[in-house]
Design an enzyme around this catalytic site. Sequence first.
Site, PDB file in Angstrom:
ATOM      1  N   GLU A  38      -2.561   4.941   2.752  1.00  0.00           N
ATOM      2  CA  GLU A  38      -2.373   3.533   2.362  1.00  0.00           C
ATOM      3  C   GLU A  38      -3.655   2.837   1.892  1.00  0.00           C
ATOM      4  O   GLU A  38      -3.608   2.015   0.987  1.00  0.00           O
ATOM      5  CB  GLU A  38      -1.737   2.752   3.515  1.00  0.00           C
ATOM      6  N   HIS A  52       4.538   5.182  13.320  1.00  0.00           N
ATOM      7  CA  HIS A  52       4.882   6.063  12.193  1.00  0.00           C
ATOM      8  C   HIS A  52       3.677   6.533  11.381  1.00  0.00           C
ATOM      9  O   HIS A  52       3.827   7.259  10.405  1.00  0.00           O
ATOM     10  CB  HIS A  52       5.859   5.351  11.253  1.00  0.00           C
ATOM     11  N   ARG A  61       0.731   8.345   9.575  1.00  0.00           N
ATOM     12  CA  ARG A  61       0.417   9.763   9.365  1.00  0.00           C
ATOM     13  C   ARG A  61      -0.814  10.210  10.146  1.00  0.00           C
ATOM     14  O   ARG A  61      -0.878  11.333  10.632  1.00  0.00           O
ATOM     15  CB  ARG A  61       0.173  10.013   7.874  1.00  0.00           C
ATOM     16  N   ASP A  91       0.791  -1.236   0.000  1.00  0.00           N
ATOM     17  CA  ASP A  91       0.000   0.000   0.000  1.00  0.00           C
ATOM     18  C   ASP A  91       0.817   1.277   0.000  1.00  0.00           C
ATOM     19  O   ASP A  91       0.338   2.324   0.428  1.00  0.00           O
ATOM     20  CB  ASP A  91      -0.921  -0.019   1.229  1.00  0.00           C
ATOM     21  N   HIS A 110      11.152   5.674  14.470  1.00  0.00           N
ATOM     22  CA  HIS A 110      11.114   5.800  13.003  1.00  0.00           C
ATOM     23  C   HIS A 110      11.790   7.104  12.595  1.00  0.00           C
ATOM     24  O   HIS A 110      11.734   8.100  13.322  1.00  0.00           O
ATOM     25  CB  HIS A 110       9.651   5.783  12.548  1.00  0.00           C
ATOM     26  N   GLU A 152       0.302  -9.050  -1.273  1.00  0.00           N
ATOM     27  CA  GLU A 152      -0.413  -8.505  -0.107  1.00  0.00           C
ATOM     28  C   GLU A 152      -1.631  -7.702  -0.587  1.00  0.00           C
ATOM     29  O   GLU A 152      -1.890  -6.570  -0.182  1.00  0.00           O
ATOM     30  CB  GLU A 152       0.485  -7.643   0.788  1.00  0.00           C
TER      31      GLU A 152
END
Length: 374
Positions: free
Chosen positions: A134, A215, A217, A98, A247, A120
């Site tokens: 994503e 991590h 957003r 993604d 991260h 995936e």
Amino acid sequence: MSSNKTVLICIGTRPEAIKMAPVYFEFQKAGYNTKLCVTAQHRDLLDQVLQFFKIVPDFDFDLMTPNQSLNILSSRILNGIDALFLREQIDLVLVHGDTTTSSVIALAAFNRKIKIGHIEAGLRTYNRYSPFPEEMNRQLTGRLADYHFAPSEKAKQNLINEGVLEQNILVTGNTVIDALYTADTILNAGYESEMIAELNKNIDFTKKVILVTGHRRENFGLGFESICNALVELSQDDKIEIVFPVHLNPNVQEVVYKRLSNLNNVHLIAPLDYPTFIWLMKQSEIIISDSGGVQEEAPTFGVPVLVTRTVTERQEGVAAGCSVLVGTDQDLIVSKVKGILLNTKETIVKHNPYGDGNASRKIVGYFENRYDRA
Ligand code: UD1
Ligand code: UDP
């Protein structure tokens, strides 16, 4: 697909490198002309993984710049991949999951009428802003792909509901488990690293270790502030050690170092190399994380994951009792941690719903067995 064809495996970030490494090796083993293209949307995080697997990319766009916008990154990936498609004869492009790398390369391959395999495939929240971007990246890649490698029956069903033909879907399990078995075998053979030595020096492993990553957003800003508040509260218990490989995203670094530095039992450390991270996961009592890959790996070792998200496309782990959605609410995180610490780790079933370690072999088999593909 005959093995004289050229397969281009495209990745950009740390988790894609981990999850595509077994696929890369399996295509090589089957005799395909296997090429690796890295956009290097991540740099250090990606290189750490490539070094561990001893993979040297054939094409490296070297695109990482600090905090770049999704649109600028997308345009730079399009430029890079189109130039590559003009220069090289590619029969099949494989993308993963993604990321911006995946969806943009899938679009570029479609525009050049090159066949696309999506690994995936089919994970969904159906909430376009969570995970952002994503969820939409994954849906777009699914629309563009010719072949869909779903990690679970649930993912396959999502694709069928969206009109994907069943004959173009194969349920394989997640390749993250293939990689995990490789790493665990190496660990069990006595893997040593400077990072492991450093962790052993600085962390009291006789205490309850809580491993933290983050991590996403959608957690930037208030979400991360609230997670940090929960960690501060938990750190008041001196029987706990909190270990947080931070991260490299500046939006994460800034708040985490500001809020959590100078606490004795909170260890803020650089991202760990992959086997060391798995080693640490095995030493941990609980994991607090918004990571997709971590949700998939942890059930192998029976370590519960408190997922700092309100929705997850990895629902199999929640259903199996391996992970719990806690969002970013301070009180909920603290109470769930305390609740789990009162029970013993042994109560968690060590069954991994995400795969059996043979996903990559199944993906290659799909192309070997049908001559009308690519
Ligand atoms: C990306 C993916 C996300 C994936 C995550 C895994 C997208 C939109 N996001 O998120 O799906 O779950 O990777 O970690 O594709 N940075 C460095 N060094 C690195 C890597 C990142 O400094 O090695 C910093 C840079 O400032 C970079 C920023 O992190 O601009 C953001 O990187 P980016 O790849 O855009 O997004 P991630 O948040 O890492
Ligand atoms: N990981 C790692 N070092 C770390 C943290 C994570 O090697 O310090 C690995 C972890 O084992 C998993 C992957 O990185 O396979 C998860 O990456 P991330 O959380 O960045 O992305 P996501 O899985 O959410 O896309």
